[in-house]
Enzyme design. Structure first.
Site, PDB file in Angstrom:
ATOM      1  N   ILE A 141       0.939  -1.269  -0.066  1.00  0.00           N
ATOM      2  CA  ILE A 141       0.025  -0.171   0.040  1.00  0.00           C
ATOM      3  C   ILE A 141       0.834   1.149   0.122  1.00  0.00           C
ATOM      4  O   ILE A 141       0.669   2.211  -0.887  1.00  0.00           O
ATOM      5  CB  ILE A 141      -0.842   0.154   0.970  1.00  0.00           C
ATOM      6  CG1 ILE A 141      -1.856  -1.284   1.380  1.00  0.00           C
ATOM      7  CG2 ILE A 141      -1.837   1.162   1.508  1.00  0.00           C
ATOM      8  CD1 ILE A 141      -2.854  -1.282   0.154  1.00  0.00           C
ATOM      9  N   GLU A 142       1.998   1.280   0.827  1.00  0.00           N
ATOM     10  CA  GLU A 142       2.553   2.358   1.079  1.00  0.00           C
ATOM     11  C   GLU A 142       3.601   2.815  -0.217  1.00  0.00           C
ATOM     12  O   GLU A 142       3.718   4.037  -0.566  1.00  0.00           O
ATOM     13  CB  GLU A 142       3.476   2.193   2.265  1.00  0.00           C
ATOM     14  CG  GLU A 142       2.841   2.220   3.675  1.00  0.00           C
ATOM     15  CD  GLU A 142       2.438   3.593   4.199  1.00  0.00           C
ATOM     16  OE1 GLU A 142       2.874   4.290   3.318  1.00  0.00           O
ATOM     17  OE2 GLU A 142       1.965   3.734   5.247  1.00  0.00           O
ATOM     18  N   SER A 143       4.299   1.816  -0.611  1.00  0.00           N
ATOM     19  CA  SER A 143       5.376   1.993  -1.594  1.00  0.00           C
ATOM     20  C   SER A 143       5.322   1.237  -3.007  1.00  0.00           C
ATOM     21  O   SER A 143       6.206   1.239  -3.786  1.00  0.00           O
ATOM     22  CB  SER A 143       6.756   2.067  -1.251  1.00  0.00           C
ATOM     23  OG  SER A 143       6.634   0.598  -0.714  1.00  0.00           O
TER      24      SER A 143
END
Length: 516
Positions: free
Chosen positions: A131-133
């Site tokens: 999700i983040e990167s």
């Protein structure tokens, strides 16, 4: 069945949006306040695990498929509510997102799974870098959050991630994973074991989530995550994690086909016991410097920091060769640099300034405890590795010339289950080169039957065997250089390991290409 994978466009955009509150994480870490629910404790530091070393490489797992292992370790209930359904629908609308994630995650995912299991944490946490990167260890947000787990500088420092001119721990896959899990364990204690509030705080900062809990308590309302008044982004963040975990756990049900990932380590952390530049390490191991740099993005200058950590992530099949070659490598050949003879009137600060290094770096490179110098003294000026003219290129390692090249371009036909990473590893090239040669973007997907260029030239197999008797003072790297072969091949041809090292009088078999 047509490959159905997660949300490339939708989650790529939202992945950037997820980080707009990353600065709140830093503020919360700088100015902590007490939770009304629990007594806040200092975060727990876990020792560096042994699971990244040799003893785990032969361990048999219950499943051959890493995705199955991940699915079996999921612990959290996924509610069937509108917020989760919307995020799951976004995942299923895209055909390429999960293929991109799988390709990027392939070298690192096993290491993360092992660390999460070692701590007994919910496996849903492995979806956070998705999700983040999108599993890009070099990703940077507009809030200056960096790496797979998207740490802002202050939060990174609070959890042990150093950032200096040599090294950025936020891009270090092993260090940042340990720091992120330390942070998540700390947040989970802060929120009394509530994993949904924990994950919300990872996005928004513990202060925002705590304040939302306090407001609900004052109004007599529930304090679970689904009842809290949080920023819009945080309201979407936890449902994204749960939806991603749900899709991974139920791929057949949702008609999703993921590139298979073998349940085995792709990388090993090699302890190098001092500074070493990537160009030298690549030549010793027989891999391309660009590939080694890609696996170790935390090394800002292409060389390990004087103050550590002194380790490299290396493909498992080359790790033994690197360790053996390092054992024979003279200390002054480990880092690209130059010698300087001290003149009358020189000081450490003057020499350091003249050569673009710090006094501390100069002292560490020369094992100096003080500032005293004498005229005529020889000093080693540490190099960056980048300026050596070798690092980060796609040239063959200097000792890896085996035979005369043919001029034809080598191509490869994609098979079912192939990924860009697995193809690049199979042919000894960097993933960036594979993309460049085939005009592909980093988000490209590949289909079985398509043909990819995997080399600008292919080598002939013409070679002959020779015997060589080891002399006193020989090293693997010096023998490999003498016969213009790769260290990794010398190790493989002679079945060398750390228990069967070079000894004077030992006979080695070498396969040397015909002279041009």
């Amino acid at each position: 069945m047509k490959v159905r994978t997660a949300l490339l466009a939708a989650l790529f955009l939202s992945g950037c949006q997820n980080l707009s509150h990353q600065d709140d994480r830093a503020l919360a870490a700088i100015e902590p306040s007490k939770s009304p629910q629990v007594n806040k404790k200092a975060h727990k530091r876990h020792p560096a695990p042994s699971l990244f070393g040799d003893d785990q490489l032969d361990a048999a797992e219950e499943s051959d498929d890493l995705w199955v292992r991940i699915s079996n370790d999921m612990q959290l209930d996924v509610p069937d509510n509108d917020r989760v359904r919307r995020q799951r629908a976004a995942i299923l609308r895209s055909d390429s997102h999960m293929a991109t994630i799988a390709s990027r995650a392939e070298p690192y995912l096993y290491l993360m799974v092992e660390e999460i299991e070692r701590r007994g944490l919910p496996m849903e946490l492995v979806t956070i870098p998705m999700i983040e990167s999108m599993f890009d260890p070099t990703a940077r947000s507009r809030s200056n959050a960096v790496g797979l787990w998207q740490f802002v500088p202050q939060t990174g420092r609070n959890f042990g991630l150093r950032h200096d001119r040599w090294y950025d721990g936020r891009k270090d896959v092993l260090a940042s994973t340990r720091a992120a899990l330390d942070y998540l364990e700390y947040l989970n204690r802060f929120f009394d074991g509530d994993w949904l509030n924990t994950m919300a705080a990872y996005n928004a900062g513990e202060g925002r989530v705590r304040n939302a809990i306090v407001r609900n308590q004052k109004r007599g309302r529930p304090t679970d995550y689904w009842s809290l008044d949080l920023p819009r982004e945080t309201l979407q963040y936890v449902p994204k994690i749960l939806a991603m975990a749900d899709v991974i756990s139920n791929m057949d049900q949702y008609g999703v086909s993921m590139p298979a990932l073998a349940n085995e380590p792709k990388l090993r952390a090699v302890e190098i016991e001092g500074q070493l530049d990537i160009a030298t390490a690549a030549n010793l191991a027989g891999v391309r410097a660009s590939q080694l740099k890609e696996l170790n993005p935390a090394l800002v200058r292409g060389v390990t920091s004087p103050s550590g950590p002194h380790r490299l992530l290396v493909p498992v099949e080359y790790a033994d060769a690197l360790e053996l070659a390092l054992a024979d490598l003279p200390r002054n050949n480990r880092v690209t640099g130059r010698d300087y003879r001290v003149n009358r009137g020189d000081t450490l600060s003057l020499i350091a300034s003249r050569h673009g290094v710090s006094v501390n770096e100069l002292k560490m490179a020369n094992n100096l405890s003080g500032h005293a110098l004498r005229t005529g003294q020889s000093l080693r000026i540490p190099g960056s590795g980048v300026s050596s003219g070798q690092a980060f290129t796609d040239a063959e390692p200097a000792v890896a010339k085996r035979s005369r090249p043919a001029t034809n371009v080598a191509q490869y036909t994609v098979k079912s289950g192939d990924t860009l990473w697995s193809i690049s590893r199979k042919h000894g090239i960097s993933q960036q080169s594979l993309l460049k040669w085939n005009g592909l973007s980093a988000k490209a997907t590949i289909k079985p039957g398509s043909r990819l260029i995997v080399s600008g030239k292919s080598a002939t197999a013409s070679s002959s065997s020779v015997s060589y008797q080891v002399r006193r003072g020989d090293s693997l790297s010096s023998i490999a250089a003498k016969f213009q072969v790769a260290v990794v091949d010398v190790v493989r041809w002679n079945q060398l390991d750390r228990r069967n090292h070079l000894q004077p009088g030992q006979t080695l078999t070498l396969f040397v290409g015909d002279p041009g």
